[in-house]
Scaffold this active site. Structure first.
Site, PDB file in Angstrom:
ATOM      1  N   ASP A 193      -3.202   2.762  -2.241  1.00  0.00           N
ATOM      2  CA  ASP A 193      -3.501   1.267  -2.569  1.00  0.00           C
ATOM      3  C   ASP A 193      -4.053   0.429  -1.350  1.00  0.00           C
ATOM      4  O   ASP A 193      -3.506  -0.104  -0.250  1.00  0.00           O
ATOM      5  CB  ASP A 193      -1.866   0.493  -2.808  1.00  0.00           C
ATOM      6  CG  ASP A 193      -1.047   1.706  -3.980  1.00  0.00           C
ATOM      7  OD1 ASP A 193      -1.844   2.054  -4.685  1.00  0.00           O
ATOM      8  OD2 ASP A 193       0.060   1.591  -3.823  1.00  0.00           O
ATOM      9  N   SER A 225       0.739  -1.209  -0.068  1.00  0.00           N
ATOM     10  CA  SER A 225      -0.145   0.127  -0.033  1.00  0.00           C
ATOM     11  C   SER A 225       0.773   1.135   0.060  1.00  0.00           C
ATOM     12  O   SER A 225       1.645   1.331   0.721  1.00  0.00           O
ATOM     13  CB  SER A 225      -0.904  -0.188   1.119  1.00  0.00           C
ATOM     14  OG  SER A 225      -0.381   0.451   2.354  1.00  0.00           O
ATOM     15  N   CYS A 226       0.385   2.247  -0.800  1.00  0.00           N
ATOM     16  CA  CYS A 226       0.533   3.660  -0.722  1.00  0.00           C
ATOM     17  C   CYS A 226       2.107   4.133  -0.798  1.00  0.00           C
ATOM     18  O   CYS A 226       3.045   3.454  -0.543  1.00  0.00           O
ATOM     19  CB  CYS A 226       0.253   4.147   0.727  1.00  0.00           C
ATOM     20  SG  CYS A 226      -1.496   3.790   1.129  1.00  0.00           S
ATOM     21  N   ASP A 227       2.345   5.326  -1.602  1.00  0.00           N
ATOM     22  CA  ASP A 227       3.150   6.068  -1.532  1.00  0.00           C
ATOM     23  C   ASP A 227       2.901   7.563  -1.573  1.00  0.00           C
ATOM     24  O   ASP A 227       1.877   7.987  -1.963  1.00  0.00           O
ATOM     25  CB  ASP A 227       3.953   5.881  -3.250  1.00  0.00           C
ATOM     26  CG  ASP A 227       4.662   4.410  -3.668  1.00  0.00           C
ATOM     27  OD1 ASP A 227       5.612   4.150  -3.047  1.00  0.00           O
ATOM     28  OD2 ASP A 227       3.582   3.603  -3.703  1.00  0.00           O
ATOM     29  N   ARG A 283       9.567   0.278  -4.635  1.00  0.00           N
ATOM     30  CA  ARG A 283       8.792   1.441  -5.033  1.00  0.00           C
ATOM     31  C   ARG A 283       9.252   2.570  -4.423  1.00  0.00           C
ATOM     32  O   ARG A 283       9.152   3.758  -5.174  1.00  0.00           O
ATOM     33  CB  ARG A 283       7.287   1.241  -4.313  1.00  0.00           C
ATOM     34  CG  ARG A 283       6.435   0.004  -5.133  1.00  0.00           C
ATOM     35  CD  ARG A 283       5.159   0.356  -4.677  1.00  0.00           C
ATOM     36  NE  ARG A 283       4.707   0.783  -3.483  1.00  0.00           N
ATOM     37  CZ  ARG A 283       4.566   0.218  -2.518  1.00  0.00           C
ATOM     38  NH1 ARG A 283       4.626  -1.092  -2.572  1.00  0.00           N
ATOM     39  NH2 ARG A 283       4.142   0.780  -1.381  1.00  0.00           N
TER      40      ARG A 283
END
Length: 419
Positions: A30, A7-9, A241
């Site tokens: 995400d 999840s997530c950026d 990522r």
């Protein structure tokens, strides 16, 4: 679980990283693929002394005055993945695991803390002090997805205003924060603050020493001391990522704009725009915060999954700001499966109007690619024109009247095109 969730950026660019004298914030959320994310506006409001606030799982004392906020949030929870307030503050959060155990009980979700920071903070630092104070008082924990299978985590946050940014990383009730005043920075599901912390919980080091994680001598490196010895796959996958996001930011260092931030959030080769397995990017946000306080902050939301196949719609706080029903999910009150004990024993349809229209459009793109692509290209042209007009307004080239209707008009136009 069949696959490790991801999840997530979160990203920020401050001058001189930005092309103009703007602070640019961006986040991809995400989440589980079928989770609906809504975008809601909540006006500033006074509250009676002694009143209580119902968060996702727990009640806490309410403050006497809250700021107006716009939130992109999973429709089932009270808190938010990301959002902004009328003071020019933006916040996003991400999951993280540390050597501190995740509490099995229900407490404040990291997403609750995002919303509380926005409702109560008048600056990035002010929101950070709100979050850390609540964290110390109430802790963090509870199921982080709409599913009977337990899934909880600690949180990191990126807090941004017109002048600076703060990275806040937590481990249970402990925390450390790093101030960022220039250039570019991103976070992605892992601890990143080493020895350069700007502020920390007063017991952070003594707890680490008592646990045998730090010998009390030499440099104190938070990420090394508190990162788990066997990090979950989610954190390991985030390293790629994180590196990819850093590279993309650095490629545009000195020229970051809203358009550049949107392109980063739409980047699939890096994994930042996620579309694989049971998790995907369910919502995205980009904000432009001019250093000149006489200019409005502009916030863009997709309100639909996959920014590579969605458009960003602009929101501006104004005296006439209201919620746009086309991106607000149905409410189920006390009958909501989240409210009933035991929780999550059934599911309800949380899709809002734009989400449903977007689903139909994606289906059309799969069965009739030419027709679907034509509609999408028209919408992207409208997005591009909107960005051009907003840039001209921020540069003083065109007047900025009726900005409060931008989000409604954009959502309405998108729904009509999908139909």
């Amino acid at each position: 679980m069949a696959e490790p969730p991801r999840s997530c950026d979160c990203f920020v660019s401050l001058p001189p990283g930005s092309r103009d004298d703007h602070v640019i914030f961006g986040k991809n959320s995400d989440r589980p693929r079928d989770e609906v994310q809504e975008v809601g506006y909540h006006p500033a409001a006074p509250h009676p002394p002694g009143s209580m606030l119902e968060c996702t799982y727990v009640q806490i004392p309410q403050v006497e005055q809250t700021h107006a906020v716009v939130l992109s949030k999973p429709a089932w929870m009270w808190g938010a993945e990301m959002g902004a307030n009328d003071q020019g503050v933006c916040i996003g959060n991400e999951a993280v695991w540390t050597r501190e155990a995740v509490s099995p009980g229900e407490a404040l979700l990291g997403m609750d803390l995002v919303r509380l920071g926005l409702e109560r903070g008048d600056s990035a630092w002010g929101a950070l002090t709100v979050i850390t104070s609540l964290l110390e008082q109430h802790g963090q924990g509870g199921p982080c997805r709409e599913d009977p299978e337990p899934f909880s985590y600690h949180n990191t946050f990126l807090l941004v205003d017109r002048n600076e940014a703060w990275v806040l990383e937590t481990a249970g009730r402990l925390w450390v924060a790093q101030k960022v005043t220039e250039g570019v920075k991103n976070i992605s599901n892992q601890l990143t603050i080493g020895a350069e912390g700007s502020a920390e919980h007063p017991e952070l080091r003594s707890v680490a020493q008592a646990q045998g994680w730090w010998d009390g001598e030499g440099e104190f490196n938070f990420s090394q001391v508190f990162s788990p010895e066997n990090p979950p796959a989610r954190m390991e996958l985030a390293k790629q990522r994180y590196r990819g996001g850093t590279e993309l930011l650095q490629q545009h260092d000195g020229s970051v704009t809203a358009e550049v931030m949107m392109s980063i959030l739409r980047d699939k080769p890096s994994g930042i725009c996620m579309d694989s397995g049971g998790f995907c990017t369910t919502g995205s946000m980009v904000s432009v915060l001019p250093r000149d306080s006489s200019l409005p902050c502009i916030h863009f939301f997709t309100a639909t999954p996959d920014p590579s196949r969605s458009i960003f719609k602009p929101f501006v706080f104004s005296d006439c700001s209201t919620s746009v029903l086309g991106v607000v999910s149905p409410q189920f009150g006390p009958d909501d499966p989240v409210r009933k004990q035991p929780r999550f024993q059934s599911q309800v349809d949380r899709r809002h109007e734009l989400y449903k229209a977007h689903q139909v459009a994606l289906s059309t793109m799969e069965t009739n690619p030419d027709e679907g692509l034509a509609v999408y290209e028209i919408l992207r042209d409208l997005e591009s024109q909107c960005l051009t007009d907003i840039s001209a307004m921020l540069n003083g080239e065109i007047p900025g009247e009726e900005l409060g209707d931008l989000f409604f008009d954009s959502v309405d136009t998108e729904i009509k095109f999908y139909q």
